[in-house]
Design an enzyme around this catalytic site. Sequence first.
Site, mmCIF file in Angstrom:
data_model
loop_
_atom_site.group_PDB
_atom_site.id
_atom_site.type_symbol
_atom_site.label_atom_id
_atom_site.label_comp_id
_atom_site.label_asym_id
_atom_site.label_seq_id
_atom_site.Cartn_x
_atom_site.Cartn_y
_atom_site.Cartn_z
ATOM 1 N N HIS A 132 4.237 15.441 -25.650
ATOM 2 C CA HIS A 132 4.590 14.881 -26.961
ATOM 3 C C HIS A 132 4.756 15.955 -28.051
ATOM 4 O O HIS A 132 5.746 15.979 -28.772
ATOM 5 C CB HIS A 132 3.535 13.874 -27.427
ATOM 6 N N LYS A 191 -8.583 13.257 -30.324
ATOM 7 C CA LYS A 191 -9.092 11.877 -30.322
ATOM 8 C C LYS A 191 -10.292 11.827 -31.259
ATOM 9 O O LYS A 191 -10.943 12.841 -31.510
ATOM 10 C CB LYS A 191 -9.517 11.483 -28.912
ATOM 11 N N ASP A 210 -2.464 16.271 -21.778
ATOM 12 C CA ASP A 210 -2.138 14.874 -22.086
ATOM 13 C C ASP A 210 -1.165 14.763 -23.261
ATOM 14 O O ASP A 210 -0.324 13.867 -23.288
ATOM 15 C CB ASP A 210 -3.450 14.134 -22.413
ATOM 16 N N LYS A 254 10.342 6.794 -29.994
ATOM 17 C CA LYS A 254 9.895 6.291 -31.295
ATOM 18 C C LYS A 254 11.036 6.395 -32.297
ATOM 19 O O LYS A 254 11.711 7.419 -32.371
ATOM 20 C CB LYS A 254 8.675 7.086 -31.792
ATOM 21 N N LYS A 266 4.877 10.118 -17.511
ATOM 22 C CA LYS A 266 4.121 11.345 -17.704
ATOM 23 C C LYS A 266 2.658 11.082 -17.341
ATOM 24 O O LYS A 266 2.245 9.931 -17.361
ATOM 25 C CB LYS A 266 4.247 11.863 -19.133
ATOM 26 N N GLU A 276 -5.482 10.801 -33.529
ATOM 27 C CA GLU A 276 -5.816 9.456 -33.049
ATOM 28 C C GLU A 276 -7.249 9.132 -33.433
ATOM 29 O O GLU A 276 -8.103 10.018 -33.455
ATOM 30 C CB GLU A 276 -5.710 9.395 -31.531
ATOM 31 N N ASP A 292 0.899 -1.150 0.000
ATOM 32 C CA ASP A 292 0.000 0.000 0.000
ATOM 33 C C ASP A 292 0.945 1.210 0.000
ATOM 34 O O ASP A 292 1.701 1.414 0.956
ATOM 35 C CB ASP A 292 -0.866 -0.055 1.266
HETATM 36 C C1 BG6 Z 1 -0.264 8.933 -24.251
HETATM 37 C C2 BG6 Z 1 -1.563 9.627 -23.958
HETATM 38 O O1 BG6 Z 1 0.798 9.617 -23.652
HETATM 39 O O2 BG6 Z 1 -0.054 8.879 -25.649
HETATM 40 C C3 BG6 Z 1 -2.722 8.927 -24.658
HETATM 41 O O3 BG6 Z 1 -1.808 9.637 -22.555
HETATM 42 C C4 BG6 Z 1 -2.434 8.767 -26.131
HETATM 43 O O4 BG6 Z 1 -3.939 9.620 -24.463
HETATM 44 C C5 BG6 Z 1 -1.049 8.154 -26.362
HETATM 45 O O5 BG6 Z 1 -3.439 7.924 -26.696
HETATM 46 C C6 BG6 Z 1 -0.691 8.175 -27.840
HETATM 47 O O6 BG6 Z 1 0.505 7.455 -28.028
HETATM 48 P P1 BG6 Z 1 0.811 6.723 -29.405
HETATM 49 O O7 BG6 Z 1 2.159 6.121 -29.204
HETATM 50 O O8 BG6 Z 1 -0.285 5.713 -29.613
HETATM 51 O O9 BG6 Z 1 0.787 7.792 -30.463
#
Ligand code: BG6
Length: 490
Positions: A242, A342, A237, A184, A150, A218, A96
């Site tokens: 990113h 998204k 996010d 990547k 993150k 996405e 915990d």
């Molecule tokens: C993550 C986010 O860091 O990256 C997600 O929290 C997102 O919301 C993801 O879907 C996207 O990563 P990738 O590698 O699929 O482009």
Amino acid sequence: MTQAPSSAPPLPLDMIIFGGGGDLSARKLLPALYMAHLHGNLPPETRIIAVGRKDWTHEQYLAFMDEHSRPFVDKEALDPQAWDKFLALFAYVRIDIGAAGDYSRLCATARRGAQRVFYLATSPELFTTICDNLSACGLCDDKARVVLEKPLGHDFESAQAINAAVGRHFSESQIYRIDHYLGKETVQNLMVLRFGNAIFGPLWQAPYIKSVQITVAETVGVGSRAGFYDQTGALRDMVQNHLLQLLCIVAMEPPVSLDPDAVRDEKLKVLRSLRRMSVADIARDTVRAQYMAGAVDGEPVKGYLEEDNVPAGSGTETFVALRAQINNWRWANVPFFLRTGKRLPKRHSEIVIEFADMPFSIFPTGPRNYGNRLVIQLQPEESIQLQMLAKEPGSGMHMLPVNLNLDLQQAMTGRRAEAYERLLIDVIRGRLTHFMRRDEVEAAWAWVEPIIDGWKELADRPRNYTAGTYGPAASSALMARENMSWAEEV
Ligand code: BG6
């Protein structure tokens, strides 16, 4: 100060994963460790200690891995014998996180003299408690490394507090802040494109570049992550980490070497040169939106507000487009358009460098104000295209746009490791270049936070967009007012 990779034989490794029973571990970390194991990239005598709060036995944990992790391993790489050997590396420890006494179970399992890596795959609010407790029971020696997932905090202040708390127990060279985009293949290749090919050098700046677009699109919705996502939104996010990291790699000056601090110093300068947005800038230069029901890949999908666990009337954005400006000599007056969302029509990440228009055309027909575009596709396919004009065959001198096309998957057929596998190997080998330094993360928050505050001040409800489209019309308008357009609109 950075930690030089050592040439001494590797120590036995204890990889200790907090959040070992969580979604990230199941879907990403454990499959990545399996691949590293399969390809002989884990040191001899590796042990993986999964830490979770569930009262599981060792066997129950292995059953969890079989059910929730194994399906995420690339089918072709799944070898039953190798998988069984991989399972044999595991131990499960129930803790915990807030209970200091529970950590003695970890002390009893971790080996003396091993290289310890603590992977904190938990919510960032727990990072401080975990590090305090690890330190109190003597597990933070000066060889240990800690990996922080993150998002690092939810604003500038919380990020600073976490960094300070972790920094009480680990030196900066022991801290690996993950942004998986930096792992990547294609993102690393961007550095080679820029700094391994001299032809781009003189052109990579104003006034030869007219604009830069960075899109991370996405098709997925929030899925089962609404609890996290609704508190977070697309700006925190995706953009804070990113997209800004991609922007840094496009915009940075050539580092003097690949030494971690040489690279991170240059990225930091870019982040610090980003022009802070005023409330008026935010109203004009940012677009936030939320998806409504629609169709993606021909399948009907729900709107964000109908997703499980999304609070009624939520104002969280699932799409952001914005115009950023880098205030330095290289990039003066070159707009950087960033966009992520998204439930967009297709999954792809790309960077488009739009070069300046042809200054004058001697040709009687064909495009007049044409600017070449370099389109760098990061995923799903890895390719680089240079869009240019060529003469249409036949009589006359009519010009048409054509593509010089480099398909990197075809050109180089070697195995492409997933980002998490590559980054985990970097951690194990003590390579910090592809991780974020404290000041970078804080500089990114310092730029993003005024936008969050500005949206609050403007009482800005997100606009709507239909799932399966590239966001609201305001996103196109953001570029159109400068006579520019997103790549798919050309
Ligand atoms: C993550 C986010 O860091 O990256 C997600 O929290 C997102 O919301 C993801 O879907 C996207 O990563 P990738 O590698 O699929 O482009």
